[in-house]
Scaffold this active site. Structure first.
Site, PDB file in Angstrom:
ATOM      1  N   CYS A  46     -11.205   8.105 -41.626  1.00  0.00           N
ATOM      2  CA  CYS A  46     -12.625   8.016 -41.319  1.00  0.00           C
ATOM      3  C   CYS A  46     -13.333   7.004 -42.201  1.00  0.00           C
ATOM      4  CB  CYS A  46     -13.276   9.371 -41.485  1.00  0.00           C
ATOM      5  SG  CYS A  46     -12.520  10.562 -40.398  1.00  0.00           S
ATOM      6  N   SER A  75     -11.302  21.212 -34.750  1.00  0.00           N
ATOM      7  CA  SER A  75     -11.327  20.081 -33.824  1.00  0.00           C
ATOM      8  C   SER A  75     -10.094  20.108 -32.937  1.00  0.00           C
ATOM      9  CB  SER A  75     -11.374  18.802 -34.647  1.00  0.00           C
ATOM     10  OG  SER A  75     -11.145  17.698 -33.826  1.00  0.00           O
ATOM     11  N   ASN A 112      -7.986  16.746 -46.086  1.00  0.00           N
ATOM     12  CA  ASN A 112      -7.414  15.829 -45.094  1.00  0.00           C
ATOM     13  C   ASN A 112      -6.598  14.710 -45.722  1.00  0.00           C
ATOM     14  OD1 ASN A 112     -10.179  15.329 -45.927  1.00  0.00           O
ATOM     15  ND2 ASN A 112     -10.102  13.469 -44.690  1.00  0.00           N
ATOM     16  N   THR A 124     -24.442  19.696 -21.100  1.00  0.00           N
ATOM     17  CA  THR A 124     -23.451  20.110 -20.102  1.00  0.00           C
ATOM     18  C   THR A 124     -22.087  20.278 -20.766  1.00  0.00           C
ATOM     19  OG1 THR A 124     -24.633  18.956 -18.353  1.00  0.00           O
ATOM     20  CG2 THR A 124     -22.315  19.436 -17.942  1.00  0.00           C
ATOM     21  N   GLN A 176      -8.197  20.570 -40.616  1.00  0.00           N
ATOM     22  CA  GLN A 176      -6.798  20.240 -40.905  1.00  0.00           C
ATOM     23  C   GLN A 176      -5.858  21.446 -40.851  1.00  0.00           C
ATOM     24  OE1 GLN A 176      -5.487  17.260 -41.105  1.00  0.00           O
ATOM     25  NE2 GLN A 176      -7.403  16.098 -41.088  1.00  0.00           N
ATOM     26  N   HIS A 212      -8.590  17.444 -31.283  1.00  0.00           N
ATOM     27  CA  HIS A 212      -7.677  16.301 -31.264  1.00  0.00           C
ATOM     28  C   HIS A 212      -6.715  16.266 -32.450  1.00  0.00           C
ATOM     29  CE1 HIS A 212      -9.381  13.347 -34.215  1.00  0.00           C
ATOM     30  NE2 HIS A 212     -10.438  14.115 -34.089  1.00  0.00           N
ATOM     31  N   GLY A 218     -15.232  18.172 -34.820  1.00  0.00           N
ATOM     32  CA  GLY A 218     -15.366  18.708 -36.175  1.00  0.00           C
ATOM     33  C   GLY A 218     -16.628  18.240 -36.874  1.00  0.00           C
ATOM     34  N   THR A 219     -16.964  16.981 -36.710  1.00  0.00           N
ATOM     35  CA  THR A 219     -18.162  16.441 -37.365  1.00  0.00           C
ATOM     36  C   THR A 219     -19.408  17.176 -36.889  1.00  0.00           C
ATOM     37  OG1 THR A 219     -17.192  14.273 -37.773  1.00  0.00           O
ATOM     38  CG2 THR A 219     -19.601  14.363 -37.590  1.00  0.00           C
TER      39      THR A 219
END
Lengths: 384, 384
Positions: A323, A198, A150, A236, A178, A200, A71-72
């Protein structure tokens, strides 16, 4: 002691089915997706299958999905990429309650000569679409407003905001980290130009994300090199991670409705239970809220002490966003919805997920009041 | 049909021990490394253990290792980060044979007002350290020269070059993606200021890399956000990937000497065997060469046809670098060492690894000459 994990907004465990899908791509099917031989083709096909799975979840075209490391990176790519590709327009509009991946990127853009408007939100954390319309000027390039917050879980009226942007010919980006896989998103219907998500956060592996970018939007790459992802994201391809993200998106789509309803019930049970504690308040909107988000402040309590004491009881929770943990600054989100520094320090975030059970909720509703009592009894400043 | 994988410079399969080490971090130990509870601490400890394993391999301090999503991100961070943090100096020196992650990043820097010198190399692909010294001027910020070339395997005299840079107070960065874990690197002894490396070239997972940055060097971040990796690389840490990279580095360190010697013998057997084919030539330095790299050109042959025909026989190989596959342009590396466009199109790269056996070498030495004969017999232009 059993662990009761209530920090799903920070990260989630990889789903067993997702991991099973990933495993062959570490060992037997390890080929570089950019190579000419069969082993490489298999990786390429796996990446393209994942792209379709993810596109489907938000009603995008597969070629509008670009894989990133998370996400970042997606947020950085969207904002810096738009800024660097459009030298004529220097103005970006966002909110005071965005994730640091947006806010810190905006700070960087300001250092490069950009101008950023940080919109206020109301006491529930909602951005007024009219304030977006008012802020748009001749040189406005992009509006970036998160889909849901978030920390406090407030869901923004992004459909209304995006419509205004489309009418005024300004790009609209949303950080949907989120909400992706948790509440419905239709990038076409909602007029979204760019979207970050994201893996995860939806039971996929860490280290993988996507940027959705509508085909008519032009931005610069953040990373230059071999030209992977049609030149937008060199490096890659993380094939196993991408495969996992694809599968996680597919599962999230199937489970979204029923799991959302289930979590919402448990969430409201926790909220109602904890609000019985004297001098407590709910942060964020009472109904326009992520299904799994609880954020409550208790007067006279340090959030961090609370997290540590909950940990002693096997409960994983957070205060402020994961974070920014380690920082002593109170949450910028809680300050933006009008709380004092002191109030903001006393917040507890509990975020529910697929493995959260009614029994867990019962345990939490017993543990939290006890801890609040204990911390208040130890506090020199607390007066009931 | 058995697959004989001879494209280890493109990527490698994850080592079984490495994967075993990673697995708990997908499921049971899935915590976000930036959180306050036990589950988060376990992830934090795992990340810091990996940082030590990697630091040890190159004789760095653990706090000089920054995790990224791969070699491309590390290269982009090093060059753009140095450029953006040092407004006074605008000149960068590199070579004509760098990986696209360096060359394309340099193109971006030129667009931002930087000046880049692309040094020539000799017929073996070696950069003359004196040419680096000559190119350094008052406004030279950084020299970036790869440790070994990904296509032709030539190892550069970076120790000598870095010494010149240190004396002249110019930063020295090296893209060590092809050498990290394969030949000895000592960042202290070699005066290296920054170094990029990637996990998936040393039997670790894709999607993880590092930037080594000496503590006295200041650069800007490429990605902004939650401030992970001490502010240099925001984004939730890819814990499983990092754990895998750490373990892969540890194993690489143990195996480096014996495996390097073993591969070198097999490499030379292939080189000597293939050079018996008429009108063939070795590309890259005959001895200052990566232990596992073979790069040979055959006159009158299209490299791509060769790769496809080898694929039919179960052999995975490449022509040019894997990263630029799909492009019709001949390899910039082969052009830089003085080959014509036609010659450059006819190159075959075979890169050996841990599972390459003497039997595989025998198979290759039978297959390649047959294919060269066949392709030449089909060619309208080939004259013996």
């Amino acid at each position: 002691m059993k662990t009761i994990y209530l920090d799903h907004a920070a990260t989630t465990a990889v789903d067993g089915t997702v991991l099973k899908e990933m495993l062959p791509y570490f060992s037997r099917r390890f080929g570089n997706a950019s190579t000419l031989y069969t082993l490489g083709h298999e990786s390429r096909e796996a990446v393209e299958r994942a792209r379709k799975q993810i596109a489907k979840l938000i009603n995008a075209e597969p070629n509008e999905i670009f894989f990133t490391s998370g996400g970042t990176e997606s947020d950085n790519t969207a904002l810096k990429g738009a800024f660097l590709a459009n030298a004529g327009k220097k103005h970006i509009i966002t909110t005071k309650i965005e994730h640091p991946a947006i806010l810190q990127t905006c700070k960087w853009i300001e250092k490069q000569g950009g101008r950023v408007t940080y919109l206020h939100v109301d006491a529930n954390g909602i951005v007024n679409p009219q304030s977006v319309a008012n802020a748009i000027g001749e040189d406005t390039l992009l509006v970036s407003i998160m889909h849901a917050n978030n920390e406090i879980g407030t869901i923004q009226p992004i459909e209304e905001i995006a419509r205004i942007c489309r009418e005024k010919k300004v790009m609209f980006h949303t950080d949907a980290v989120q909400t992706f896989g948790k509440i419905p998103i239709d990038v076409k219907k909602m007029n979204i130009d760019m979207l970050s998500a994201s893996s995860h956060k939806i039971y996929g592996p860490k280290g993988t994300g996507i940027l959705f970018k509508r085909n008519k939007i032009w931005i610069d790459a953040l990373m230059h090199g071999g030209g992977q992802e049609r030149g937008l994201r060199s490096g890659t391809e993380n094939v196993a991670g991408i495969v996992g993200f694809g599968k996680a998106a597919e599962i999230a789509m199937q489970k979204m409705k029923s799991e959302g309803e289930r979590e919402k019930k448990l969430r409201d049970k926790i909220i109602n239970g904890l609000l019985k504690i004297p001098k407590s308040r709910l942060n964020g909107h009472p109904t326009k809220r992520l299904p799994g988000n609880v954020n409550i402040s208790f007067e006279g309590i340090e959030g961090e002490s609370m997290v540590l004491m909950l940990n002693e009881k096997g409960i994983c929770s957070s205060t402020g966003s994961a974070c920014s943990t380690g920082s002593l600054e109170p949450s910028h989100v809680l300050l933006a919805i009008g709380m004092t520094h002191e109030q903001a320090h006393g917040s507890l975030r509990l975020t529910l997920g697929r493995e959260t059970s009614a029994k867990d909720v019962g345990y939490v509703l017993k543990a939290v009041p006890e801890i609040v009592d204990k911390l208040r009894s130890m506090s020199a400043t607390w007066r009931e």
